[in-house]
Design an enzyme around this catalytic site. Structure first.
Site, PDB file in Angstrom:
ATOM      1  N   ASP A  92     -19.255  -6.165 -37.742  1.00  0.00           N
ATOM      2  CA  ASP A  92     -18.938  -4.768 -37.985  1.00  0.00           C
ATOM      3  C   ASP A  92     -18.986  -4.051 -36.644  1.00  0.00           C
ATOM      4  O   ASP A  92     -20.014  -4.075 -35.970  1.00  0.00           O
ATOM      5  CB  ASP A  92     -19.938  -4.153 -38.962  1.00  0.00           C
ATOM      6  CG  ASP A  92     -19.610  -2.705 -39.273  1.00  0.00           C
ATOM      7  OD1 ASP A  92     -18.784  -2.478 -40.165  1.00  0.00           O
ATOM      8  OD2 ASP A  92     -20.169  -1.814 -38.613  1.00  0.00           O
ATOM      9  N   ASP A  94     -17.828  -0.586 -35.786  1.00  0.00           N
ATOM     10  CA  ASP A  94     -18.012   0.856 -35.697  1.00  0.00           C
ATOM     11  C   ASP A  94     -19.484   1.239 -35.688  1.00  0.00           C
ATOM     12  O   ASP A  94     -20.211   1.026 -36.655  1.00  0.00           O
ATOM     13  CB  ASP A  94     -17.306   1.549 -36.866  1.00  0.00           C
ATOM     14  CG  ASP A  94     -15.813   1.272 -36.853  1.00  0.00           C
ATOM     15  OD1 ASP A  94     -15.258   1.179 -35.756  1.00  0.00           O
ATOM     16  OD2 ASP A  94     -15.224   1.139 -37.934  1.00  0.00           O
TER      17      ASP A  94
END
Length: 260
Positions: A92, A94
Site C-alpha cells: 500500500d 499512499d
C-alpha cells in the site's frame, strides 16, 4: 477466497499464495500467513514457516466464523523470509511508503475535480478562480450533506463548531440544528453524513464548502440541493484518482508531490 491486506501491509506472492507481512508493537509474532482454499470452499489462513513457506498448521477462515474465532485485526511480523522464492511484492503506497506534500498533492486533486465539475457537469466557471487552501480543514470533521454544513464533534457527539459553507454558525443556530438534548450516537451515522477521515477527503470538504457559498449567493445559477452537490464533488474527485489526472502528474514530477 478473496483476502485484502490491511493498510500498511506488504503482500508476497509465493507459489500462487499470498503472504501478509506487517509490523506491530503489540503483536511481534514470527509467523507468516497465506490464503488457501479450504475443503468447504470458504478458504482460510494457513500458518507457514518463515524460512521456506511450507504450511505447517491450518488456521480458521476469515469468513463464516463464530464471534470467538473471528480475526481481530492482529498484525504479524516475520523475522526472516527467503526472498529468492518471492516472485512479486505488493504494498500500500499512499501515506504508507509515500508521504504526499499537502500543498501540491491536494491542490492537484482539487483543481482536477473543479475542472470536471465545470466541464462535464455544468457548474459555474467562476469556481475555477477560487484557489485551494490546504489549511482550511483537518481530519475528524463530519459533513452534513443535506444542510450544507461541516461540523466538529467531541467524543460524546456534542457539536462544538459548525460551519455552513465558510460561514461559522452562531451558538443559537448550532444548538437549534444540533440540539445536544436530542442527538445520540446514531444521529450522525446515516447516509446524510460523510466523515472526513482521510487526508484524501480534505479537498472534498473544501470544494463542498466553496460550492455551498456560491449556491447561497447565486441560487438561480445552481439549483441543485446540497446533497446533490456533495455527490457531484465525490464523483469528480474519485474520477481524478482513476483517470490519470492525479497519478500521471505525480509520475512526471514525483519530487513536487512526494516527500523524499
Amino acid at each position: 477466497m478473496n483476502w485484502q491486506l490491511r493498510p500498511g501491509w506488504i503482500g508476497f506472492l509465493f507459489d500462487g499464495r499470498v503472504f501478509g507481512l506487517g509490523a506491530s508493537r503489540r503483536f511481534m509474532r514470527t509467523t507468516t500467513y497465506c490464503t488457501s482454499s479450504g475443503s468447504n470452499g470458504t478458504g482460510g489462513l494457513q500458518k507457514a514457516s518463515t524460512d521456506d513457506g511450507v504450511v505447517v498448521q491450518n488456521m480458521p477462515s476469515l469468513v463464516n466464523q463464530s464471534s470467538n474465532e473471528r480475526y481481530l485485526g492482529q498484525v504479524f511480523c516475520n523475522r526472516n523470509l527467503n526472498m529468492q522464492k518471492i516472485s512479486a511484492i505488493g504494498f500500500d503506497m499512499d501515506y504508507t511508503l509515500s508521504e504526499y506534500i499537502p500543498q501540491s498533492f491536494e491542490t492537484l486533486a482539487y483543481e482536477g475535480a473543479v475542472q470536471k465539475l465545470v466541464t462535464h457537469l455544468g457548474y459555474p466557471p467562476e469556481l475555477l478562480e477560487i484557489p485551494y487552501d490546504h489549511t482550511k480543514f483537518v481530519r475528524g470533521l463530519v459533513i452534513d450533506k443535506p444542510r450544507g454544513n461541516i461540523i466538529k464533534m467531541d467524543r460524546h457527539k456534542y457539536v462544538k463548531i459548525a460551519y455552513h459553507g465558510s460561514r461559522k454558525l452562531t451558538e443559537v443556530e448550532r444548538k437549534t440544528i444540533y440540539d445536544p438534548n436530542n442527538t445520540t450516537w446514531d444521529s450522525f451515522t446515516g447516509s446524510g453524513y460523510a466523515v472526513v477521515d482521510t487526508l484524501f477527503s480534505l479537498p472534498d470538504a473544501f470544494l463542498f464548502s466553496t460550492i455551498v457559498d456560491f449556491k447561497d449567493s447565486n441560487p438561480e445559477r445552481l439549483p441543485k440541493s446540497y446533497e446533490e452537490i456533495f455527490k457531484d464533488v465525490r464523483t469528480s474527485v474519485d474520477l481524478c484518482h482513476r483517470d490519470g489526472v492525479i497519478k500521471d502528474k505525480v509520475a512526471l514530477d514525483p519530487a513536487k508531490y512526494i516527500h523524499k
